[in-house]
Each structure stands twice: as structure tokens, then as C-alpha cells.
Design a protein around this motif. Structure first.
Motif, short mmCIF file in Angstrom:
data_model
loop_
_atom_site.label_atom_id
_atom_site.label_comp_id
_atom_site.label_asym_id
_atom_site.label_seq_id
_atom_site.Cartn_x
_atom_site.Cartn_y
_atom_site.Cartn_z
N ASN A 101 -26.51 11.30 -10.69
CA ASN A 101 -27.31 10.18 -10.20
C ASN A 101 -27.95 9.47 -11.39
OD1 ASN A 101 -29.72 11.92 -10.74
ND2 ASN A 101 -28.91 13.02 -8.97
N PRO A 126 -25.84 7.72 -6.72
CA PRO A 126 -27.17 7.44 -6.18
C PRO A 126 -28.17 7.01 -7.25
CG PRO A 126 -26.28 9.47 -5.25
CD PRO A 126 -25.35 9.07 -6.35
N GLU A 144 -35.21 -2.49 -1.53
CA GLU A 144 -34.49 -1.95 -0.38
C GLU A 144 -33.00 -2.25 -0.51
OE1 GLU A 144 -34.93 -1.49 4.42
OE2 GLU A 144 -36.19 -2.95 3.38
N ASP A 148 -31.43 4.66 -3.55
CA ASP A 148 -30.91 5.63 -2.57
C ASP A 148 -31.87 6.78 -2.32
OD1 ASP A 148 -28.04 4.57 -2.34
OD2 ASP A 148 -28.29 4.81 -4.50
N ILE A 149 -32.56 7.20 -3.37
CA ILE A 149 -33.45 8.37 -3.29
C ILE A 149 -34.80 7.98 -3.88
CG2 ILE A 149 -33.84 10.75 -4.05
CD1 ILE A 149 -30.73 10.96 -4.36
N VAL A 186 -35.13 4.75 3.27
CA VAL A 186 -33.98 5.61 3.00
C VAL A 186 -33.65 6.58 4.12
CG1 VAL A 186 -34.23 5.44 0.50
CG2 VAL A 186 -35.42 7.27 1.73
N GLN A 198 -27.57 12.50 -1.67
CA GLN A 198 -27.03 11.15 -1.75
C GLN A 198 -28.03 10.10 -1.31
OE1 GLN A 198 -23.78 10.78 -3.04
NE2 GLN A 198 -24.21 12.95 -3.41
N LYS A 199 -28.96 10.49 -0.45
CA LYS A 199 -29.92 9.55 0.10
C LYS A 199 -31.10 10.34 0.65
CE LYS A 199 -29.86 5.36 3.03
NZ LYS A 199 -29.95 4.41 1.91
N GLY A 200 -32.29 9.75 0.59
CA GLY A 200 -33.44 10.42 1.19
C GLY A 200 -34.68 10.36 0.33
#
Length: 297
Positions: A101, A126, A144, A148-149, A186, A198-200
Motif C-alpha cells: 500500500n 490501497p 473521498e 482507501d484506508i 470507507v 484493501q479498504k476500511g
């Protein structure tokens, strides 16, 4: 890079930032100043993995906490000013190295440049926004779809502590709103087949000596206000460094009793989706070498 009056962070100081000089709280120029850009292996396991997180450490900070382990760059001014093109090349070089990432560390005051780069050429890995939590939701909304994270700290609930250590009595009021915005952007955590995020959202909290009550208040807010699957990273790496004259309460590490008390509350709240550092992580050897690694000559 054009000069402008900066209101990117919650301090809203309206500092004049030119290509080569900065005023206001962070004292940074409009050009991004970077101290290191290299694979980093000491983030949470879902970020560092086996190939490392591509960490870009920006100089300057909108908080400059008294206990910061990165004071050389957060308050000391060390780093190299880059053009937008040079910073974009650093991002591309990290991607080429195969990192999991792109990890933008303390990026808040350079959001104007980062946003342009990501809009023009978003990497196929990410993007992490790694920050102190003290963010304007209005600034975050301009990211936005580009981030991703989110990896924010939630340092304090107590305004007296945030005023004393970070000159930000409004820290919790600001950071809590910012983290809710991050969560909304996210959504729940998404892991790849390799177990990498990958996301969060991962919310970090650093235990400070003598502040277990405030740490527990932080955990209780997370439990009450954030989705149940939110990752929590409880950090025990506090190491007394730098000039702590006038702050005797910060001159020691966290005790086993303090650590166990907060850890017990973490599990009692059911916040078991995340990570807990061992007390052995409180060592200066884990601080990255800020030596301009990965930057153009």
C-alpha cells in the motif's frame, strides 16, 4: 507552486504558505517536505504484510505532541522540499518496489498536493491516510474516493490532556467528528485473499503513562459510536524521548498494571477486532531512520 492562505487543518490559522516558506502552526511551505519514503515493516500486520507498507513520512505536523517519537521531523523541521512531480515519482517508486500500500504519514498539511497527485494518477494499490486524528471533515471530504484506508489516532477524550500535550483543547470534539467522517467514507474493513487490508478504518490509541482513565474513555467512545467491525489498534510503544522538561509524568514508560487495566477494558467492551502491542514495543529502535531515504538527489 502558488502561495496560498492555508485552512486545511482544524487550527484554521490562515498562514501564508509559499513555495519555500511557511508561517502558522506547522511552519511548512506549500511544497511538500518529506523525510523518508521507503517500505516500512512496523505497521499493523494487515498493512505491513511481507513486502512492507510504502511509508512516506511528511515533515511538520498540525499537533506536534510533546511526546512525539518523530520530533526530528514533526517539530524539528528536518526533511527535503519536493515538487509535486518529485513526490509523485516517490509514490510511483514505492509501488514499483512491490509494497502492499501507499502509506501517507502525517499528510494533513500537504493535502492540497497529495489530492492533485492522486486525482491525476491514483496507484493500483490501497492508499492509506495515516494521521493524528485532528482533521477537518471538510478537508477529508475532498479525499473521498482517493483514500482507501484511514489510519487515525484517537489520542484523548480529556481536553485538559489534549491542551497540555498537543495545544489542542478541542482535540476530541474535532477528532471524533473526523473519524466518523472517515468511517462513513470507507465503510467496513475489506481484506484481500492474502489477508491484507484493501479498504476500511483502523483507529489507533497510544497508552500514555498515568492516563488509563482517558484511554478507557477513548475505547468506550469507539464501542459506542463506530461500527462493530471497526479495527482498533491499542499501542504501547510510548518511549520518553526529546525535551520533557515540565512534563515529569511523561518521563517513564507505561507500567504492566496500566497496560493490563486498559487491555482488560478493551476485551470487556468486545473490541477484539484489531491489534494490541506488547510492552516490549516501547523502544527507540522501532523509530524509522529519518535520513531522506527514497527521495530524489
Amino acid at each position: 507552486m502558488e502561495a496560498y492562505l492555508c485552512r486545511q487543518c482544524p487550527r484554521g490559522c490562515g498562514a501564508l504558505r509559499t513555495e519555500t516558506a511557511g508561517e502558522g502552526f506547522c511552519r511548512m511551505p506549500a511544497r511538500p517536505v518529506v523525510a523518508r519514503a521507503a517500505p516500512h515493516f512496523w505497521e499493523e500486520p494487515v498493512l505491513s504484510g511481507t513486502r512492507g507498507s510504502g511509508a512516506v513520512f511528511f515533515s511538520g505536523c498540525v499537533l506536534q505532541c510533546r511526546f512525539c517519537q518523530n520530533q526530528k521531523i514533526s517539530a524539528g523541521g528536518f526533511g527535503k522540499a519536493l515538487s509535486k512531480e518529485e513526490l509523485a515519482a516517490c509514490f510511483a517508486d514505492l509501488v514499483q518496489k512491490g509494497v502492499h500500500n501507499l502509506n501517507l504519514v502525517t499528510p494533513t498539511h500537504f493535502t492540497h498536493v497529495i489530492r492533485e497527485i492522486l486525482r491525476e494518477n491514483r496507484p493500483q494499490i490501497p492508499v492509506i491516510y495515516n494521521c493524528g486524528g485532528y482533521e477537518r471533515p471538510e478537508t477529508l471530504r475532498t479525499l473521498e474516493g482517493l483514500v482507501d484506508i484511514y489510519l487515525p489516532d484517537l489520542k484523548y477524550v480529556d481536553p485538559a490532556a489534549s491542551a497540555r500535550y498537543s495545544a489542542a483543547p478541542d482535540y476530541f470534539a474535532v477528532a471524533s467528528r473526523a473519524i466518523l467522517e472517515m468511517s462513513q467514507q470507507v465503510g467496513p474493513p475489506v481484506l484481500g485473499e492474502d489477508g491484507m487490508m484493501q479498504k476500511g478504518l483502523i483507529v489507533r490509541h497510544l497508552l500514555l503513562p498515568g492516563h488509563t482513565k482517558d484511554s478507557i474513555a477513548v475505547l468506550e467512545w469507539i464501542k459506542s459510536e463506530l461500527p462493530s467491525k471497526t479495527y482498533v489498534s491499542l499501542m504501547c510503544q510510548y518511549t520518553p524521548l526529546g525535551n520533557l522538561d515540565g512534563y515529569p509524568e511523561l518521563s517513564r514508560r507505561v507500567t504492566r498494571r496500566e497496560y493490563d487495566k486498559v487491555l482488560d477494558r478493551l476485551f470487556a467492551l468486545g473490541l477484539d477486532n484489531g491489534f494490541v502491542q506488547e510492552r516490549t514495543s516501547a523502544a527507540a529502535k522501532f523509530i524509522p531512520a529519518f535520513d531522506l531515504t527514497g527521495l530524489p538527489e
